[in-house]
Design a protein around this motif. Sequence first.
Motif, PDB file in Angstrom:
ATOM      1  N   ILE A  23      -1.245  -2.202   1.181  1.00 40.12           N
ATOM      2  CA  ILE A  23      -1.932  -0.921   1.267  1.00 40.12           C
ATOM      3  C   ILE A  23      -1.365  -0.133   2.446  1.00 40.12           C
ATOM      4  CG2 ILE A  23      -4.169   0.192   1.734  1.00 40.12           C
ATOM      5  CD1 ILE A  23      -4.178  -1.029  -0.972  1.00 40.12           C
ATOM      6  N   ALA A  24      -1.136   1.143   2.234  1.00 40.21           N
ATOM      7  CA  ALA A  24      -0.671   2.010   3.318  1.00 40.21           C
ATOM      8  C   ALA A  24      -1.822   2.266   4.284  1.00 40.21           C
ATOM      9  CB  ALA A  24      -0.110   3.301   2.740  1.00 40.21           C
ATOM     10  N   SER A  25      -1.625   3.174   5.217  1.00 38.58           N
ATOM     11  CA  SER A  25      -2.577   3.332   6.316  1.00 38.58           C
ATOM     12  C   SER A  25      -3.926   3.934   5.950  1.00 38.58           C
ATOM     13  CB  SER A  25      -1.946   4.178   7.418  1.00 38.58           C
ATOM     14  OG  SER A  25      -1.667   5.478   6.928  1.00 38.58           O
ATOM     15  N   GLU A  26      -4.018   4.751   4.900  1.00 43.18           N
ATOM     16  CA  GLU A  26      -5.271   5.446   4.605  1.00 43.18           C
ATOM     17  C   GLU A  26      -5.650   5.315   3.131  1.00 43.18           C
ATOM     18  OE1 GLU A  26      -4.703   9.532   5.534  1.00 43.18           O
ATOM     19  OE2 GLU A  26      -4.631   9.194   7.689  1.00 43.18           O
ATOM     20  N   VAL A  27      -6.930   5.179   2.873  1.00 44.06           N
ATOM     21  CA  VAL A  27      -7.478   5.255   1.526  1.00 44.06           C
ATOM     22  C   VAL A  27      -8.354   6.504   1.489  1.00 44.06           C
ATOM     23  CG1 VAL A  27      -9.054   4.180  -0.133  1.00 44.06           C
ATOM     24  CG2 VAL A  27      -7.439   2.755   1.131  1.00 44.06           C
ATOM     25  N   THR A  28      -8.121   7.369   0.512  1.00 43.29           N
ATOM     26  CA  THR A  28      -8.932   8.583   0.384  1.00 43.29           C
ATOM     27  C   THR A  28     -10.196   8.247  -0.388  1.00 43.29           C
ATOM     28  OG1 THR A  28      -6.949   9.956   0.399  1.00 43.29           O
ATOM     29  CG2 THR A  28      -8.969  10.975  -0.423  1.00 43.29           C
ATOM     30  N   LEU A  29     -11.332   8.362   0.281  1.00 44.30           N
ATOM     31  CA  LEU A  29     -12.622   8.021  -0.310  1.00 44.30           C
ATOM     32  C   LEU A  29     -13.131   9.169  -1.181  1.00 44.30           C
ATOM     33  CD1 LEU A  29     -14.200   6.402   2.859  1.00 44.30           C
ATOM     34  CD2 LEU A  29     -13.188   5.227   0.893  1.00 44.30           C
ATOM     35  N   PRO A  30     -14.068   8.864  -2.096  1.00 44.69           N
ATOM     36  CA  PRO A  30     -14.594   9.908  -2.984  1.00 44.69           C
ATOM     37  C   PRO A  30     -15.401  10.964  -2.232  1.00 44.69           C
ATOM     38  CG  PRO A  30     -15.324   7.714  -3.676  1.00 44.69           C
ATOM     39  CD  PRO A  30     -14.625   7.548  -2.381  1.00 44.69           C
ATOM     40  N   GLU A  62      -8.347   7.285  -4.029  1.00 41.75           N
ATOM     41  CA  GLU A  62      -6.898   7.098  -4.035  1.00 41.75           C
ATOM     42  C   GLU A  62      -6.543   5.887  -3.202  1.00 41.75           C
ATOM     43  OE1 GLU A  62      -5.230  10.762  -2.613  1.00 41.75           O
ATOM     44  OE2 GLU A  62      -5.697  11.817  -4.473  1.00 41.75           O
ATOM     45  N   ILE A  63      -5.779   4.989  -3.800  1.00 39.19           N
ATOM     46  CA  ILE A  63      -5.379   3.760  -3.119  1.00 39.19           C
ATOM     47  C   ILE A  63      -3.859   3.772  -2.983  1.00 39.19           C
ATOM     48  CG2 ILE A  63      -5.443   1.240  -3.193  1.00 39.19           C
ATOM     49  CD1 ILE A  63      -7.890   1.657  -5.151  1.00 39.19           C
ATOM     50  N   PRO A  64      -3.361   3.993  -1.754  1.00 36.97           N
ATOM     51  CA  PRO A  64      -1.914   4.100  -1.545  1.00 36.97           C
ATOM     52  C   PRO A  64      -1.270   2.746  -1.221  1.00 36.97           C
ATOM     53  CG  PRO A  64      -3.044   4.680   0.457  1.00 36.97           C
ATOM     54  CD  PRO A  64      -4.115   4.321  -0.553  1.00 36.97           C
ATOM     55  N   PHE A  65      -0.080   2.547  -1.722  1.00 32.41           N
ATOM     56  CA  PHE A  65       0.714   1.361  -1.414  1.00 32.41           C
ATOM     57  C   PHE A  65       2.008   1.800  -0.731  1.00 32.41           C
ATOM     58  CE2 PHE A  65      -2.008  -0.060  -4.846  1.00 32.41           C
ATOM     59  CZ  PHE A  65      -2.346  -1.345  -4.468  1.00 32.41           C
ATOM     60  N   ARG A  66       2.508   0.970   0.178  1.00 33.30           N
ATOM     61  CA  ARG A  66       3.752   1.291   0.877  1.00 33.30           C
ATOM     62  C   ARG A  66       4.939   1.323  -0.085  1.00 33.30           C
ATOM     63  NH1 ARG A  66       1.037  -1.657   4.788  1.00 33.30           N
ATOM     64  NH2 ARG A  66       1.844  -3.650   4.111  1.00 33.30           N
ATOM     65  N   VAL A 108     -16.558   0.172  -5.037  1.00 37.25           N
ATOM     66  CA  VAL A 108     -16.263   1.198  -6.028  1.00 37.25           C
ATOM     67  C   VAL A 108     -15.889   0.525  -7.342  1.00 37.25           C
ATOM     68  CG1 VAL A 108     -14.676   3.067  -6.625  1.00 37.25           C
ATOM     69  CG2 VAL A 108     -15.386   2.772  -4.263  1.00 37.25           C
ATOM     70  N   ARG A 109     -16.463   1.029  -8.435  1.00 38.94           N
ATOM     71  CA  ARG A 109     -16.028   0.619  -9.773  1.00 38.94           C
ATOM     72  C   ARG A 109     -15.667   1.883 -10.531  1.00 38.94           C
ATOM     73  NH1 ARG A 109     -20.207  -3.190  -9.231  1.00 38.94           N
ATOM     74  NH2 ARG A 109     -21.716  -1.956 -10.415  1.00 38.94           N
ATOM     75  N   GLY A 110     -14.640   1.785 -11.334  1.00 36.28           N
ATOM     76  CA  GLY A 110     -14.235   2.967 -12.069  1.00 36.28           C
ATOM     77  C   GLY A 110     -13.172   2.657 -13.092  1.00 36.28           C
ATOM     78  N   ILE A 111     -12.545   3.720 -13.550  1.00 37.75           N
ATOM     79  CA  ILE A 111     -11.502   3.593 -14.559  1.00 37.75           C
ATOM     80  C   ILE A 111     -10.214   4.213 -14.016  1.00 37.75           C
ATOM     81  CG2 ILE A 111     -13.007   3.470 -16.576  1.00 37.75           C
ATOM     82  CD1 ILE A 111     -12.820   6.434 -16.907  1.00 37.75           C
ATOM     83  N   PRO A 112      -9.073   3.645 -14.409  1.00 35.39           N
ATOM     84  CA  PRO A 112      -7.795   4.176 -13.924  1.00 35.39           C
ATOM     85  C   PRO A 112      -7.606   5.619 -14.370  1.00 35.39           C
ATOM     86  CG  PRO A 112      -7.461   2.175 -15.233  1.00 35.39           C
ATOM     87  CD  PRO A 112      -8.899   2.535 -15.327  1.00 35.39           C
ATOM     88  N   GLU A 133     -11.065   7.058 -11.319  1.00 36.56           N
ATOM     89  CA  GLU A 133     -12.285   7.845 -11.507  1.00 36.56           C
ATOM     90  C   GLU A 133     -13.445   6.936 -11.134  1.00 36.56           C
ATOM     91  OE1 GLU A 133     -14.838  10.964 -12.478  1.00 36.56           O
ATOM     92  OE2 GLU A 133     -12.652  11.003 -12.281  1.00 36.56           O
ATOM     93  N   VAL A 134     -14.285   7.373 -10.224  1.00 34.33           N
ATOM     94  CA  VAL A 134     -15.374   6.554  -9.706  1.00 34.33           C
ATOM     95  C   VAL A 134     -16.615   6.708 -10.594  1.00 34.33           C
ATOM     96  CG1 VAL A 134     -16.915   6.154  -7.745  1.00 34.33           C
ATOM     97  CG2 VAL A 134     -14.504   6.714  -7.351  1.00 34.33           C
TER      98      VAL A 134
END
Length: 171
Positions: A23-30, A62-66, A108-112, A133-134
């Motif tokens: 995971i990169a440095s930040e996750v953007t929350l809803p 949003e879940i970022p990866f390096r 969080v649960r959701g769909i891609p 999508e949350v």
Amino acid sequence: MNPIPEKVVNYNVYDDTEKLVGIASEVTLPSLENLSETVSGAGILGEYESPTPGHFGSMTIEIPFRTILDKSFQLMKNRGRSIVLRAAQQSYDVSSGQASTRPLKITVRGIPKGLELGKLAVGGMTESKNTMEVLYLKVEENGKVLLELDKLNFIFKVQGEDLLADIRRQI
């Protein structure tokens, strides 16, 4: 005196129970934005927005990866998995002069919804990013549930108060 909230010391992201490495440095929350209707008419000076209790617009995480990883593609499969973020938050107590930490857990649960593959650069990160999508969101701090929103099961609780209980009884 209440402690001064300062920062997130560190955090981890889990797919169900497996830690997501890369995971990169930040996750953007809803962001939560109520659905609303504009109210205007006789006896009202102008108009105002009337929020609908417990109803929110589209929410994403949003879940970022390096770099491009197998995990990004696993998250693209609609498997009903949970994403759990666990953080340690730091506060400073002015009266004692000491810093302390408290746990934060976001489920969080959701769909891609999407996958950005990023870019290729020599010696650089691809900065790939999964977007979901949350449909369910739960925020807990220090073991206390601050928020629980379940869009498909008509649940909206804030600091333990079920704000839709009356509406559920009425319908």
